[in-house]
Design a protein around this motif. Structure first.
Motif, mmCIF file in Angstrom:
data_model
loop_
_atom_site.group_PDB
_atom_site.id
_atom_site.type_symbol
_atom_site.label_atom_id
_atom_site.label_comp_id
_atom_site.label_asym_id
_atom_site.label_seq_id
_atom_site.Cartn_x
_atom_site.Cartn_y
_atom_site.Cartn_z
ATOM 1 N N LYS A 159 0.826 -1.215 0.000
ATOM 2 C CA LYS A 159 0.000 0.000 0.000
ATOM 3 C C LYS A 159 0.853 1.255 0.000
ATOM 4 C CE LYS A 159 -4.249 -1.501 2.062
ATOM 5 N NZ LYS A 159 -5.265 -1.168 3.013
ATOM 6 N N GLY A 160 1.964 1.257 -0.544
ATOM 7 C CA GLY A 160 2.789 2.454 -0.617
ATOM 8 C C GLY A 160 3.416 2.791 0.715
ATOM 9 N N LEU A 161 3.445 4.079 1.021
ATOM 10 C CA LEU A 161 4.099 4.543 2.242
ATOM 11 C C LEU A 161 3.193 4.492 3.466
ATOM 12 C CD1 LEU A 161 6.043 7.631 0.865
ATOM 13 C CD2 LEU A 161 6.941 5.366 1.342
ATOM 14 N N GLY A 162 1.913 4.305 3.262
ATOM 15 C CA GLY A 162 0.986 4.215 4.388
ATOM 16 C C GLY A 162 1.006 5.447 5.253
ATOM 17 N N GLY A 163 1.266 5.292 6.532
ATOM 18 C CA GLY A 163 1.256 6.384 7.493
ATOM 19 C C GLY A 163 2.399 7.363 7.324
ATOM 20 N N LEU A 164 3.442 6.987 6.605
ATOM 21 C CA LEU A 164 4.574 7.894 6.419
ATOM 22 C C LEU A 164 4.187 9.127 5.607
ATOM 23 C CD1 LEU A 164 7.538 5.420 5.820
ATOM 24 C CD2 LEU A 164 6.973 6.689 7.890
ATOM 25 N N GLY A 165 3.286 8.951 4.657
ATOM 26 C CA GLY A 165 2.822 10.095 3.867
ATOM 27 C C GLY A 165 2.090 11.100 4.746
ATOM 28 N N ASP A 166 1.259 10.596 5.654
ATOM 29 C CA ASP A 166 0.540 11.476 6.587
ATOM 30 C C ASP A 166 1.514 12.186 7.526
ATOM 31 O OD1 ASP A 166 -1.905 10.769 5.501
ATOM 32 O OD2 ASP A 166 -2.296 9.211 7.017
ATOM 33 N N MET A 167 2.530 11.473 7.940
ATOM 34 C CA MET A 167 3.536 12.056 8.835
ATOM 35 C C MET A 167 4.264 13.196 8.122
ATOM 36 S SD MET A 167 4.956 12.078 11.780
ATOM 37 C CE MET A 167 4.962 10.542 12.653
ATOM 38 N N ALA A 168 4.579 13.005 6.854
ATOM 39 C CA ALA A 168 5.252 14.047 6.085
ATOM 40 C C ALA A 168 4.372 15.288 5.977
ATOM 41 C CB ALA A 168 5.629 13.532 4.700
ATOM 42 N N LYS A 169 3.078 15.086 5.776
ATOM 43 C CA LYS A 169 2.145 16.217 5.702
ATOM 44 C C LYS A 169 2.094 16.956 7.041
ATOM 45 C CE LYS A 169 -0.899 14.258 2.199
ATOM 46 N NZ LYS A 169 -2.250 13.730 1.944
ATOM 47 N N MET A 170 2.084 16.191 8.129
ATOM 48 C CA MET A 170 2.038 16.818 9.451
ATOM 49 C C MET A 170 3.325 17.599 9.724
ATOM 50 S SD MET A 170 -0.009 13.973 11.811
ATOM 51 C CE MET A 170 1.402 13.748 12.784
ATOM 52 N N MET A 171 4.449 17.067 9.318
ATOM 53 C CA MET A 171 5.723 17.761 9.513
ATOM 54 C C MET A 171 5.762 19.049 8.691
ATOM 55 S SD MET A 171 7.426 16.135 11.744
ATOM 56 C CE MET A 171 9.103 16.687 11.558
ATOM 57 N N LYS A 172 5.244 18.990 7.493
ATOM 58 C CA LYS A 172 5.207 20.185 6.640
ATOM 59 C C LYS A 172 4.313 21.248 7.270
ATOM 60 C CE LYS A 172 4.214 21.868 2.030
ATOM 61 N NZ LYS A 172 3.690 21.594 0.714
ATOM 62 N N ALA A 173 3.141 20.826 7.782
ATOM 63 C CA ALA A 173 2.226 21.763 8.436
ATOM 64 C C ALA A 173 2.871 22.371 9.679
ATOM 65 C CB ALA A 173 0.919 21.063 8.802
ATOM 66 N N ALA A 174 3.590 21.561 10.449
ATOM 67 C CA ALA A 174 4.257 22.058 11.653
ATOM 68 C C ALA A 174 5.320 23.093 11.287
ATOM 69 C CB ALA A 174 4.876 20.907 12.433
ATOM 70 N N THR A 175 6.045 22.841 10.207
ATOM 71 C CA THR A 175 7.067 23.783 9.753
ATOM 72 C C THR A 175 6.437 25.101 9.327
ATOM 73 O OG1 THR A 175 8.473 21.957 9.046
ATOM 74 C CG2 THR A 175 8.950 24.103 8.102
ATOM 75 N N GLU A 176 5.294 25.024 8.647
ATOM 76 C CA GLU A 176 4.592 26.238 8.225
ATOM 77 C C GLU A 176 4.116 27.040 9.435
ATOM 78 O OE1 GLU A 176 1.479 25.079 5.542
ATOM 79 O OE2 GLU A 176 2.895 24.387 4.025
ATOM 80 N N ILE A 177 3.613 26.343 10.441
ATOM 81 C CA ILE A 177 3.147 27.025 11.654
ATOM 82 C C ILE A 177 4.320 27.696 12.362
ATOM 83 C CG2 ILE A 177 2.208 26.636 13.968
ATOM 84 C CD1 ILE A 177 0.371 24.512 12.688
ATOM 85 N N GLN A 178 5.457 27.012 12.423
ATOM 86 C CA GLN A 178 6.640 27.607 13.048
ATOM 87 C C GLN A 178 7.050 28.882 12.318
ATOM 88 O OE1 GLN A 178 9.434 24.313 13.018
ATOM 89 N NE2 GLN A 178 9.344 24.196 15.247
ATOM 90 N N GLY A 179 6.980 28.858 10.998
ATOM 91 C CA GLY A 179 7.313 30.051 10.209
ATOM 92 C C GLY A 179 6.357 31.189 10.497
#
Length: 97
Positions: free
Chosen positions: A1-21
């Protein structure tokens, strides 16, 4: 099934980085905002950043009378509290943006 939960984790990390900015931008903005608190009809003026850090205090020399020491202290505290209150309002306005 591809990356599974890793894709969601990457999205969350990107969102966290945007919030920090955005928070860093907010902090910079609050440092550039200047608010002024006054008491005694402008006899005491306190200046602070949008974060509430006191940067200046101006006291009209006409209020320096040794017999009125407590009144002068009260005016100083009132001006500082007014500046801090205005800083809190500025913070709320910046957060709302």
């Amino acid at each position: 099934k591809g990356l599974g939960g890793l894709g969601d984790m990457a999205k969350m990390m990107k969102a966290a980085t945007e919030i920090q900015g955005k928070m860093a931008d907010l902090q910079d903005s609050l440092n550039r905002i200047t608010v002024t608190g006054r008491s005694g009809a402008g006899l005491v003026i306190a200046t602070a950043t949008g974060k509430g850090e006191l940067t200046a205090l101006s006291i009209d020399p006409s209020i320096f009378n040794p017999d009125d020491r407590e009144m002068v202290e009260d005016l100083i505290l009132a001006a500082i509290k007014d500046a801090q209150s205005r800083a809190a309002e500025a913070q709320a306005a910046e957060m709302a943006r």
